[in-house]
Design a protein around this motif. Sequence first.
Motif, mmCIF file in Angstrom:
data_model
loop_
_atom_site.group_PDB
_atom_site.id
_atom_site.type_symbol
_atom_site.label_atom_id
_atom_site.label_comp_id
_atom_site.label_asym_id
_atom_site.label_seq_id
_atom_site.Cartn_x
_atom_site.Cartn_y
_atom_site.Cartn_z
ATOM 1 N N LEU A 1 0.743 -1.168 -0.086
ATOM 2 C CA LEU A 1 -0.066 -0.686 -0.165
ATOM 3 C C LEU A 1 0.697 1.208 -0.346
ATOM 4 O O LEU A 1 0.927 2.361 0.720
ATOM 5 N N SER A 2 1.926 0.911 -1.368
ATOM 6 C CA SER A 2 2.527 2.308 -1.002
ATOM 7 C C SER A 2 2.409 3.755 -1.664
ATOM 8 O O SER A 2 0.819 3.246 -2.653
ATOM 9 N N GLY A 3 2.485 4.734 -0.809
ATOM 10 C CA GLY A 3 2.024 5.803 -2.002
ATOM 11 C C GLY A 3 0.313 6.561 -1.397
ATOM 12 O O GLY A 3 0.513 6.189 -0.163
ATOM 13 N N GLU A 4 -0.565 6.886 -2.015
ATOM 14 C CA GLU A 4 -1.647 6.871 -2.418
ATOM 15 C C GLU A 4 -2.470 5.829 -1.833
ATOM 16 O O GLU A 4 -2.586 5.408 -2.275
ATOM 17 N N ILE A 5 -3.919 5.924 -0.403
ATOM 18 C CA ILE A 5 -4.371 4.204 -0.334
ATOM 19 C C ILE A 5 -5.639 5.262 -1.128
ATOM 20 O O ILE A 5 -6.342 6.006 -1.118
ATOM 21 N N SER A 6 -5.582 3.932 -1.943
ATOM 22 C CA SER A 6 -6.837 4.226 -2.752
ATOM 23 C C SER A 6 -8.826 4.269 -2.194
ATOM 24 O O SER A 6 -8.326 3.366 -1.070
ATOM 25 N N LEU B 1 -10.573 1.491 -3.476
ATOM 26 C CA LEU B 1 -10.375 -0.065 -3.206
ATOM 27 C C LEU B 1 -9.830 -0.384 -2.098
ATOM 28 O O LEU B 1 -10.463 -1.067 -2.128
ATOM 29 N N ASP B 2 -8.907 0.153 -1.775
ATOM 30 C CA ASP B 2 -8.445 -0.301 -0.545
ATOM 31 C C ASP B 2 -8.841 -0.148 0.317
ATOM 32 O O ASP B 2 -9.407 -1.268 2.029
ATOM 33 N N LEU B 3 -9.444 0.779 0.604
ATOM 34 C CA LEU B 3 -9.757 1.117 1.862
ATOM 35 C C LEU B 3 -11.809 0.390 1.267
ATOM 36 O O LEU B 3 -12.123 -0.161 3.138
ATOM 37 N N ARG B 4 -12.017 0.606 0.315
ATOM 38 C CA ARG B 4 -13.539 -0.608 0.666
ATOM 39 C C ARG B 4 -12.916 -1.971 1.150
ATOM 40 O O ARG B 4 -13.243 -2.480 1.667
ATOM 41 N N LEU B 5 -11.832 -2.660 1.063
ATOM 42 C CA LEU B 5 -11.287 -3.508 0.604
ATOM 43 C C LEU B 5 -11.138 -4.090 2.503
ATOM 44 O O LEU B 5 -11.695 -4.789 2.901
ATOM 45 N N LEU B 6 -10.867 -3.345 2.648
ATOM 46 C CA LEU B 6 -10.268 -2.995 4.031
ATOM 47 C C LEU B 6 -11.771 -3.216 5.094
ATOM 48 O O LEU B 6 -11.740 -3.762 6.331
ATOM 49 N N ARG B 7 -13.132 -3.101 4.720
ATOM 50 C CA ARG B 7 -14.229 -2.154 5.402
ATOM 51 C C ARG B 7 -14.782 -3.558 5.659
ATOM 52 O O ARG B 7 -15.808 -4.019 6.301
ATOM 53 N N ILE B 8 -14.759 -4.261 4.336
ATOM 54 C CA ILE B 8 -14.574 -5.763 4.103
ATOM 55 C C ILE B 8 -14.161 -6.578 5.152
ATOM 56 O O ILE B 8 -14.889 -7.607 5.559
ATOM 57 N N PHE B 9 -12.844 -6.618 5.076
ATOM 58 C CA PHE B 9 -12.554 -7.443 5.525
ATOM 59 C C PHE B 9 -12.863 -7.202 7.497
ATOM 60 O O PHE B 9 -13.157 -8.272 7.606
ATOM 61 N N ARG C 1 -2.287 -7.007 -2.220
ATOM 62 C CA ARG C 1 -2.023 -5.999 -1.935
ATOM 63 C C ARG C 1 -1.348 -5.672 -0.538
ATOM 64 O O ARG C 1 -0.155 -4.880 -0.878
ATOM 65 N N LEU C 2 -1.613 -6.432 0.682
ATOM 66 C CA LEU C 2 -0.338 -6.437 1.682
ATOM 67 C C LEU C 2 0.272 -6.665 2.131
ATOM 68 O O LEU C 2 1.688 -6.502 2.878
ATOM 69 N N ARG C 3 0.534 -8.019 0.723
ATOM 70 C CA ARG C 3 1.665 -9.354 0.592
ATOM 71 C C ARG C 3 1.720 -9.764 2.348
ATOM 72 O O ARG C 3 2.759 -9.439 2.976
#
Length: 319
Positions: free
Chosen positions: A14-19, A21-29, A62-64
Amino acid sequence: MTKNTTKKPPITALSGEISDLDLRLLRIFKHVVECGGFSAAEVELNISRSAISRYMSDLETRLRMRLCNRGRAGFSLTEQGSQVYKNILKLQEDLERFRSNINAVHHRLVGNLHLGLTDSTISDPNSRITGLIARLKELGPDITITLETTGPNEIERSLIEGRIHIGILPCHQELPSLRYHELYREKSYLYCDRTHPLFSYSKEQLHRSRLCDHDYVAPAYKPDINLLKQQAVLNTTARAYQMEGIANLILSGHYIGFLPDHYARQWVENHRMKALLPEQFCFETPFMAVKKNEAHPHLLRDTFLQLLLDDYSQQAQGA
Protein backbone atom coordinates in the motif's frame (compact mmCIF):
# COMPACT_ATOMS: atom_id res chain seq x y z
CA MET A 1 32.72 -6.96 -15.65
CA THR A 2 31.75 -6.19 -12.09
CA LYS A 3 28.24 -7.29 -11.21
CA ASN A 4 26.07 -4.78 -9.32
CA THR A 5 25.10 -6.53 -6.09
CA THR A 6 23.27 -3.58 -4.54
CA LYS A 7 19.90 -4.80 -3.29
CA LYS A 8 16.82 -2.80 -4.12
CA PRO A 9 14.64 -1.87 -1.13
CA PRO A 10 11.49 -4.03 -0.84
CA ILE A 11 8.29 -2.58 -2.17
CA THR A 12 6.13 -1.44 0.74
CA ALA A 13 2.57 -2.72 0.75
CA LEU A 14 0.00 0.00 0.00
CA SER A 15 2.81 2.42 -0.85
CA GLY A 16 1.74 5.87 -1.92
CA GLU A 17 -1.84 7.11 -1.74
CA ILE A 18 -4.46 4.74 -0.34
CA SER A 19 -7.14 4.30 -2.99
CA ASP A 20 -10.90 3.94 -2.61
CA LEU A 21 -10.44 0.26 -3.49
CA ASP A 22 -8.03 -0.18 -0.59
CA LEU A 23 -10.52 1.40 1.80
CA ARG A 24 -13.33 -0.78 0.48
CA LEU A 25 -11.29 -3.96 0.89
CA LEU A 26 -10.35 -2.93 4.43
CA ARG A 27 -14.01 -2.27 5.28
CA ILE A 28 -14.99 -5.70 3.96
CA PHE A 29 -12.21 -7.32 5.99
CA LYS A 30 -13.45 -5.49 9.12
CA HIS A 31 -16.98 -6.84 8.57
CA VAL A 32 -15.68 -10.38 8.06
CA VAL A 33 -13.72 -10.22 11.33
CA GLU A 34 -16.63 -8.81 13.33
CA CYS A 35 -19.06 -11.34 11.83
CA GLY A 36 -16.69 -14.20 12.63
CA GLY A 37 -16.32 -15.51 9.10
CA PHE A 38 -17.39 -15.38 5.48
CA SER A 39 -20.83 -17.00 5.92
CA ALA A 40 -22.15 -14.46 8.43
CA ALA A 41 -20.51 -11.58 6.54
CA GLU A 42 -22.34 -12.70 3.38
CA VAL A 43 -25.64 -11.62 4.99
CA GLU A 44 -24.20 -8.49 6.59
CA LEU A 45 -22.55 -7.22 3.38
CA ASN A 46 -25.19 -8.56 0.98
CA ILE A 47 -22.55 -10.01 -1.34
CA SER A 48 -21.78 -13.65 -2.14
CA ARG A 49 -19.28 -15.73 -0.20
CA SER A 50 -17.21 -16.26 -3.35
CA ALA A 51 -17.01 -12.49 -3.86
CA ILE A 52 -15.92 -11.99 -0.25
CA SER A 53 -13.25 -14.67 -0.69
CA ARG A 54 -12.02 -12.95 -3.84
CA TYR A 55 -11.89 -9.55 -2.08
CA MET A 56 -9.92 -11.06 0.82
CA SER A 57 -7.44 -12.62 -1.60
CA ASP A 58 -7.06 -9.24 -3.34
CA LEU A 59 -6.41 -7.54 0.00
CA GLU A 60 -3.87 -10.16 1.03
CA THR A 61 -2.11 -9.70 -2.31
CA ARG A 62 -2.02 -5.92 -1.92
CA LEU A 63 -0.76 -6.15 1.67
CA ARG A 64 1.61 -9.05 0.89
CA MET A 65 0.54 -10.99 3.97
CA ARG A 66 -1.92 -13.70 4.96
CA LEU A 67 -4.71 -12.21 7.05
CA CYS A 68 -6.89 -15.17 7.97
CA ASN A 69 -7.25 -18.91 7.89
CA ARG A 70 -10.40 -20.26 6.27
CA GLY A 71 -11.46 -23.76 5.51
CA ARG A 72 -12.84 -26.82 7.25
CA ALA A 73 -11.23 -25.81 10.53
CA GLY A 74 -13.22 -22.57 10.48
CA PHE A 75 -12.31 -18.90 10.31
CA SER A 76 -9.47 -17.44 12.37
CA LEU A 77 -7.16 -14.45 12.14
CA THR A 78 -3.42 -14.77 11.70
CA GLU A 79 -1.18 -12.65 13.90
CA GLN A 80 -0.74 -10.23 10.97
CA GLY A 81 -4.50 -10.21 10.41
CA SER A 82 -5.05 -9.22 14.06
CA GLN A 83 -2.63 -6.33 13.66
CA VAL A 84 -4.33 -5.17 10.45
CA TYR A 85 -7.74 -5.27 12.16
CA LYS A 86 -6.47 -3.18 15.09
CA ASN A 87 -5.05 -0.63 12.65
CA ILE A 88 -8.38 -0.50 10.77
CA LEU A 89 -10.13 0.44 14.03
CA LYS A 90 -7.51 3.15 14.58
CA LEU A 91 -7.97 4.40 11.01
CA GLN A 92 -11.74 4.53 11.50
CA GLU A 93 -11.26 6.50 14.71
CA ASP A 94 -8.94 8.95 12.95
CA LEU A 95 -11.42 9.41 10.09
CA GLU A 96 -14.25 10.07 12.58
CA ARG A 97 -12.07 12.61 14.37
CA PHE A 98 -11.26 14.33 11.08
CA ARG A 99 -14.96 14.44 10.13
CA SER A 100 -15.87 15.78 13.56
CA ASN A 101 -13.25 18.53 13.36
CA ILE A 102 -14.53 19.59 9.94
CA ASN A 103 -18.09 19.56 11.30
CA ALA A 104 -16.98 21.81 14.14
CA VAL A 105 -15.51 24.25 11.64
CA HIS A 106 -18.83 24.45 9.79
CA HIS A 107 -21.00 24.09 12.93
CA ARG A 108 -22.99 21.54 10.93
CA LEU A 109 -24.14 18.13 12.13
CA VAL A 110 -23.20 15.53 9.55
CA GLY A 111 -21.55 12.12 9.68
CA ASN A 112 -22.19 8.92 11.63
CA LEU A 113 -23.33 8.51 15.22
CA HIS A 114 -22.95 5.03 16.70
CA LEU A 115 -25.12 4.34 19.75
CA GLY A 116 -25.22 1.34 22.08
CA LEU A 117 -28.34 0.44 24.09
CA THR A 118 -29.23 -2.45 26.37
CA ASP A 119 -32.32 -4.47 25.48
CA SER A 120 -35.85 -4.02 26.87
CA THR A 121 -35.55 -0.29 27.62
CA ILE A 122 -38.15 0.71 25.04
CA SER A 123 -40.96 -0.15 27.48
CA ASP A 124 -39.46 2.09 30.19
CA PRO A 125 -41.23 5.47 30.39
CA ASN A 126 -38.01 6.92 31.84
CA SER A 127 -36.12 6.04 28.66
CA ARG A 128 -36.54 9.05 26.38
CA ILE A 129 -34.13 7.92 23.69
CA THR A 130 -36.67 7.86 20.84
CA GLY A 131 -37.68 11.49 21.34
CA LEU A 132 -34.07 12.61 21.65
CA ILE A 133 -33.08 10.86 18.43
CA ALA A 134 -35.96 12.70 16.74
CA ARG A 135 -34.63 16.03 18.06
CA LEU A 136 -31.12 15.19 16.87
CA LYS A 137 -32.41 14.41 13.37
CA GLU A 138 -34.16 17.79 13.33
CA LEU A 139 -30.82 19.46 14.09
CA GLY A 140 -28.94 17.36 11.54
CA PRO A 141 -31.18 15.80 8.88
CA ASP A 142 -28.18 14.36 7.02
CA ILE A 143 -26.65 12.41 9.90
CA THR A 144 -26.52 8.59 9.85
CA ILE A 145 -27.33 6.68 13.04
CA THR A 146 -26.16 3.15 13.79
CA LEU A 147 -27.96 1.67 16.81
CA GLU A 148 -26.62 -1.47 18.48
CA THR A 149 -28.61 -3.33 21.14
CA THR A 150 -26.51 -5.66 23.29
CA GLY A 151 -25.36 -6.36 26.85
CA PRO A 152 -23.71 -3.78 29.15
CA ASN A 153 -20.30 -5.48 29.01
CA GLU A 154 -20.25 -5.47 25.22
CA ILE A 155 -21.31 -1.79 25.10
CA GLU A 156 -18.45 -0.83 27.42
CA ARG A 157 -16.01 -2.86 25.31
CA SER A 158 -17.25 -1.16 22.13
CA LEU A 159 -16.83 2.27 23.75
CA ILE A 160 -13.26 1.50 24.80
CA GLU A 161 -12.40 0.18 21.32
CA GLY A 162 -13.96 3.24 19.69
CA ARG A 163 -16.68 1.32 17.81
CA ILE A 164 -19.53 3.33 19.33
CA HIS A 165 -19.72 6.94 20.50
CA ILE A 166 -22.30 6.83 23.30
CA GLY A 167 -23.72 3.96 25.32
CA ILE A 168 -26.85 4.11 27.47
CA LEU A 169 -26.72 1.27 29.92
CA PRO A 170 -27.32 0.18 33.52
CA CYS A 171 -24.25 1.00 35.56
CA HIS A 172 -22.93 -1.97 37.51
CA GLN A 173 -19.36 -0.72 37.61
CA GLU A 174 -17.41 2.36 36.49
CA LEU A 175 -14.34 1.79 34.34
CA PRO A 176 -11.55 4.41 34.51
CA SER A 177 -11.32 4.73 30.72
CA LEU A 178 -15.00 5.75 30.43
CA ARG A 179 -16.98 8.77 31.61
CA TYR A 180 -20.43 8.18 33.13
CA HIS A 181 -23.41 10.56 33.40
CA GLU A 182 -26.46 9.38 35.36
CA LEU A 183 -29.80 9.83 33.56
CA TYR A 184 -32.46 7.95 35.56
CA ARG A 185 -33.06 4.91 37.77
CA GLU A 186 -34.79 1.64 36.93
CA LYS A 187 -36.59 -0.45 39.59
CA SER A 188 -36.54 -4.26 39.48
CA TYR A 189 -38.44 -6.94 41.39
CA LEU A 190 -38.20 -10.72 41.79
CA TYR A 191 -40.82 -12.54 39.66
CA CYS A 192 -42.22 -16.01 39.07
CA ASP A 193 -44.58 -17.42 36.44
CA ARG A 194 -48.16 -18.46 37.28
CA THR A 195 -47.19 -22.13 36.74
CA HIS A 196 -44.43 -21.85 39.34
CA PRO A 197 -45.18 -23.35 42.80
CA LEU A 198 -44.59 -19.98 44.54
CA PHE A 199 -47.28 -18.20 42.50
CA SER A 200 -50.12 -19.59 44.64
CA TYR A 201 -48.53 -18.55 47.95
CA SER A 202 -50.12 -15.65 49.81
CA LYS A 203 -48.01 -12.89 51.37
CA GLU A 204 -48.47 -14.48 54.78
CA GLN A 205 -47.30 -17.89 53.54
CA LEU A 206 -44.27 -16.63 51.63
CA HIS A 207 -40.99 -16.24 53.49
CA ARG A 208 -37.40 -15.57 52.37
CA SER A 209 -36.38 -19.09 53.33
CA ARG A 210 -38.88 -20.61 50.87
CA LEU A 211 -37.23 -18.82 47.94
CA CYS A 212 -33.93 -20.64 48.54
CA ASP A 213 -35.56 -23.95 47.60
CA HIS A 214 -36.26 -22.82 44.02
CA ASP A 215 -34.03 -22.30 40.97
CA TYR A 216 -32.99 -18.72 40.29
CA VAL A 217 -31.80 -17.22 36.97
CA ALA A 218 -29.11 -14.57 37.38
CA PRO A 219 -27.80 -12.02 34.86
CA ALA A 220 -24.61 -13.27 33.17
CA TYR A 221 -22.95 -9.84 33.32
CA LYS A 222 -21.50 -8.55 36.60
CA PRO A 223 -24.38 -7.04 38.59
CA ASP A 224 -24.12 -4.05 40.90
CA ILE A 225 -23.80 -4.38 44.66
CA ASN A 226 -27.57 -4.00 45.24
CA LEU A 227 -28.41 -7.05 43.13
CA LEU A 228 -25.47 -9.03 44.54
CA LYS A 229 -26.91 -8.63 48.01
CA GLN A 230 -30.40 -9.62 46.86
CA GLN A 231 -29.36 -12.77 45.02
CA ALA A 232 -26.81 -13.94 47.58
CA VAL A 233 -29.55 -15.92 49.38
CA LEU A 234 -30.98 -17.42 46.17
CA ASN A 235 -30.15 -20.70 44.44
CA THR A 236 -28.53 -19.68 41.12
CA THR A 237 -28.82 -22.50 38.57
CA ALA A 238 -29.09 -20.51 35.31
CA ARG A 239 -27.70 -17.34 33.75
CA ALA A 240 -28.78 -15.13 30.84
CA TYR A 241 -27.08 -12.18 29.15
CA GLN A 242 -30.21 -10.19 28.34
CA MET A 243 -33.62 -9.48 29.89
CA GLU A 244 -35.42 -11.47 27.21
CA GLY A 245 -33.42 -14.54 28.19
CA ILE A 246 -34.25 -14.06 31.88
CA ALA A 247 -37.94 -13.56 31.03
CA ASN A 248 -38.02 -16.74 28.94
CA LEU A 249 -36.61 -18.80 31.78
CA ILE A 250 -39.06 -17.29 34.27
CA LEU A 251 -41.98 -17.98 31.90
CA SER A 252 -40.91 -21.62 31.70
CA GLY A 253 -42.31 -21.96 35.21
CA HIS A 254 -39.06 -23.43 36.58
CA TYR A 255 -37.16 -20.29 37.59
CA ILE A 256 -37.55 -17.11 39.59
CA GLY A 257 -35.64 -14.01 38.50
CA PHE A 258 -35.34 -10.24 38.62
CA LEU A 259 -36.89 -8.11 35.87
CA PRO A 260 -37.40 -4.35 35.54
CA ASP A 261 -40.96 -3.50 36.60
CA HIS A 262 -41.76 -1.80 33.27
CA TYR A 263 -40.64 -4.88 31.33
CA ALA A 264 -42.55 -7.36 33.52
CA ARG A 265 -45.72 -5.23 33.50
CA GLN A 266 -47.12 -6.89 30.36
CA TRP A 267 -47.17 -10.29 32.09
CA VAL A 268 -48.20 -8.98 35.51
CA GLU A 269 -51.27 -7.27 34.05
CA ASN A 270 -52.24 -10.54 32.32
CA HIS A 271 -51.76 -12.45 35.61
CA ARG A 272 -48.93 -14.43 34.02
CA MET A 273 -46.31 -13.24 36.53
CA LYS A 274 -46.25 -11.83 40.01
CA ALA A 275 -43.60 -10.17 42.19
CA LEU A 276 -42.35 -12.17 45.17
CA LEU A 277 -41.93 -10.30 48.47
CA PRO A 278 -41.66 -6.95 46.63
CA GLU A 279 -40.92 -5.04 49.85
CA GLN A 280 -37.81 -7.14 50.41
CA PHE A 281 -36.66 -8.24 46.95
CA CYS A 282 -36.31 -5.05 44.94
CA PHE A 283 -33.49 -2.73 43.93
CA GLU A 284 -32.81 0.32 41.77
CA THR A 285 -30.23 0.49 38.99
CA PRO A 286 -28.84 3.82 37.70
CA PHE A 287 -28.90 4.18 33.92
CA MET A 288 -25.95 6.11 32.53
CA ALA A 289 -24.97 7.86 29.35
CA VAL A 290 -21.37 6.74 28.80
CA LYS A 291 -18.64 7.89 26.47
CA LYS A 292 -14.92 7.24 26.13
CA ASN A 293 -12.85 9.36 28.48
CA GLU A 294 -10.85 11.26 25.89
CA ALA A 295 -10.07 14.86 25.05
CA HIS A 296 -10.77 14.68 21.32
CA PRO A 297 -13.83 16.75 20.30
CA HIS A 298 -16.65 15.07 18.41
CA LEU A 299 -19.43 17.49 17.52
CA LEU A 300 -22.10 14.90 16.77
CA ARG A 301 -21.41 12.80 19.87
CA ASP A 302 -21.13 15.83 22.15
CA THR A 303 -24.32 17.39 20.78
CA PHE A 304 -26.33 14.24 21.40
CA LEU A 305 -24.85 13.81 24.88
CA GLN A 306 -25.80 17.39 25.75
CA LEU A 307 -29.34 16.76 24.49
CA LEU A 308 -29.52 13.77 26.83
CA LEU A 309 -28.19 15.61 29.86
CA ASP A 310 -30.34 18.71 29.33
CA ASP A 311 -33.51 16.66 28.82
CA TYR A 312 -33.06 14.55 31.94
CA SER A 313 -32.01 17.59 33.98
CA GLN A 314 -35.23 19.40 32.99
CA GLN A 315 -37.24 16.26 33.77
CA ALA A 316 -35.65 16.04 37.25
CA GLN A 317 -36.35 19.70 37.96
CA GLY A 318 -39.99 19.33 36.91
CA ALA A 319 -40.54 16.20 39.02
